[in-house]
Enzyme design. Structure first.
Site, PDB file in Angstrom:
ATOM      1  N   PHE A 227       0.856  -1.196   0.000  1.00  0.00           N
ATOM      2  CA  PHE A 227       0.000   0.000   0.000  1.00  0.00           C
ATOM      3  C   PHE A 227       0.891   1.245   0.000  1.00  0.00           C
ATOM      4  CE2 PHE A 227      -1.859  -3.387   2.605  1.00  0.00           C
ATOM      5  CZ  PHE A 227      -3.037  -3.658   1.935  1.00  0.00           C
ATOM      6  N   ASP A 249       1.187  -1.231  -4.875  1.00  0.00           N
ATOM      7  CA  ASP A 249      -0.083  -0.535  -4.694  1.00  0.00           C
ATOM      8  C   ASP A 249      -0.988  -0.903  -5.868  1.00  0.00           C
ATOM      9  OD1 ASP A 249      -0.836   2.173  -2.807  1.00  0.00           O
ATOM     10  OD2 ASP A 249      -2.137   1.762  -4.520  1.00  0.00           O
ATOM     11  N   SER A 250      -2.291  -0.945  -5.608  1.00  0.00           N
ATOM     12  CA  SER A 250      -3.238  -1.296  -6.673  1.00  0.00           C
ATOM     13  C   SER A 250      -3.544  -0.111  -7.581  1.00  0.00           C
ATOM     14  CB  SER A 250      -4.540  -1.829  -6.066  1.00  0.00           C
ATOM     15  OG  SER A 250      -5.151  -0.837  -5.256  1.00  0.00           O
ATOM     16  N   ASP A 296       0.682  -0.647   5.569  1.00  0.00           N
ATOM     17  CA  ASP A 296       0.031   0.625   5.903  1.00  0.00           C
ATOM     18  C   ASP A 296      -1.187   0.807   4.999  1.00  0.00           C
ATOM     19  OD1 ASP A 296      -0.510   3.120   6.979  1.00  0.00           O
ATOM     20  OD2 ASP A 296       0.944   4.160   5.720  1.00  0.00           O
ATOM     21  N   CYS A 336      -5.170   3.110  10.488  1.00  0.00           N
ATOM     22  CA  CYS A 336      -5.495   4.534  10.571  1.00  0.00           C
ATOM     23  C   CYS A 336      -6.990   4.750  10.751  1.00  0.00           C
ATOM     24  CB  CYS A 336      -4.994   5.269   9.330  1.00  0.00           C
ATOM     25  SG  CYS A 336      -5.765   4.707   7.790  1.00  0.00           S
TER      26      CYS A 336
END
Length: 392
Positions: A227, A249-250, A296, A336
């Site tokens: 991520f 990351d996508s 993350d 988060c």
């Protein structure tokens, strides 16, 4: 000033300086209160409790003050000046090696519903309440007065943060100045900040200290940054002397930003590779050669109804990483989500360790930095939770 009246017994949290008035605590209110209007909150015995912004929703009033004072230019100036003074005291603002920081963190700076991040000479404002949106021009004026020559541009980026129920069509735009320079400096490293199209204000300022910790542990290590978004952790690992860094990351845009930031700092460095792929799929096919893995992810739970599924997601993600990491490896793992408590998160990671069958020890417990302060009367402001794990 129009008034909101509370039910009997519902004033206690406000007397303890909690800045939210929930809709269920309201007995009644004056007629024709507009969303975003400044109102007085009155106890059942008729006593004044505070003044704040009214909004349709579960949190009906966000209190700006608990005294009878006008919400005018002087009010905004004093609150913004206090926020800057605290960042200066912490060595975060006016630091020659760092011009990237959060100047205003909502309730943590007694300005609920307002976020201001500084990237070099550009300040990016986000309103999370209609009241702050209504006051944006006055806030910008006082922000410029307080910051002086520290900033030359103010970008307003609230298109996706204003409550969806509000009948407002908001476009992101410069309210002061205007620039094409999107490069800022964090701890001596350069980052291109996409405050025009990026997530939040364009960069995750809250991980600055945690990225610095990763740098200390990265020398000679093979690092996987899941991520990765703008590649913040990857850049720090590279400077820390990592043997290789893989960023996943996508989002194609995130991969583009990550590659830009690596190039800004290290040129065409063969140690780094970025992959556009779903995180779970990447972990499934990854080998067991990584010494450090960073997890993350975006918030798995943005509201309490999603908490159960979010915790299952954190468990599944951490379990897969624990199964893949080298013996003696280190995992940086974060949540988060504000509705996920420290205990919730630790239990999810504990379950992941048990399912992975690995012996796991906690080396560090991580949190948001000093420029994301937590109002002692508003514990909900503690949103970032992190653990550094040693996996045998």
């Amino acid at each position: 000033m129009k008034k909101v009246y509370l039910k009997k017994g519902k004033e206690e949290s406000i007397k303890r300086f909690h800045p939210w008035v929930f809709s269920g605590a309201i007995q009644g209110m004056d007629e024709h209160i507009e969303e975003g209007e400044t109102v007085d909150v009155i106890a059942s015995d008729g006593n004044f409790l505070g003044r704040g912004h009214y909004q349709i929703g579960s949190i009906a009033v966000r209190l700006l003050c608990f005294t009878d004072e006008p919400i005018d230019a002087d009010f905004w100036n004093k609150r913004l000046s206090a926020a800057l003074k605290m960042r200066q005291a912490m060595g975060i603002a006016d630091n020659p090696h760092n011009n990237t920081y959060r100047l205003v963190h909502g309730e943590g700076d007694n300005l609920p519903g307002l976020v201001i991040d500084c990237y070099g000479e550009t300040a990016v404002i986000q309103a999370h309440s209609i009241g702050m949106h209504v006051c944006r021009e006055q806030i910008v004026k006082e922000l410029v007065n307080v910051m002086g020559n520290r900033i030359a541009n103010v970008y307003y980026k609230s298109e996706t943060t204003l409550p969806f129920k509000a009948d407002i069509e908001q476009e992101n735009m410069f309210l002061y100045g205007g620039t094409n320079d999107t490069v800022s400096v964090e701890n001596g490293l350069k980052f291109r900040v996409d405050y025009l199209r990026g997530q939040k204000t364009g960069f995750f300022v809250d991980q600055r200290e945690n990225r610095a910790l990763l740098e200390q542990l990265s020398h000679g290590k093979k690092v996987l940054n899941m991520f990765c978004y703008t590649g913040g952790f990857s850049v720090y690992a590279m400077r820390g002397g990592a043997e290789l860094v893989h960023s996943v990351d996508s989002s194609p845009r995130a991969i583009e930003l990550t590659n830009d930031n690596i190039k800004l700092n290290f040129g065409d460095d063969a140690r780094h590779e970025a992959v556009c792929e779903d995180a779970f799929k990447y972990l499934d096919r990854a080998g067991d050669n990584y010494d450090i893995i960073i997890l993350d992810p975006p918030a798995f739970a943005k509201h309490r109804a999603a908490l159960h599924n979010a915790l299952k997601g954190y468990t599944r993600l951490n379990m897969r990483a624990m199964k893949k990491i080298k013996k003696g490896g280190i995992i940086f793992t974060f949540s988060c989500s504000q509705v996920v408590t420290k205990e919730n998160f630790r239990n999810a990671v504990f379950t992941a360790a048990a399912q992975a069958g690995r012996n796991v020890r906690i080396l560090h417990q991580l949190h948001q930095p000093a420029d994301h302060p937590i109002n002692i009367y508003h514990p909900e402001g503690e949103y970032l939770k992190g653990l550094v794990l040693y996996v045998e």
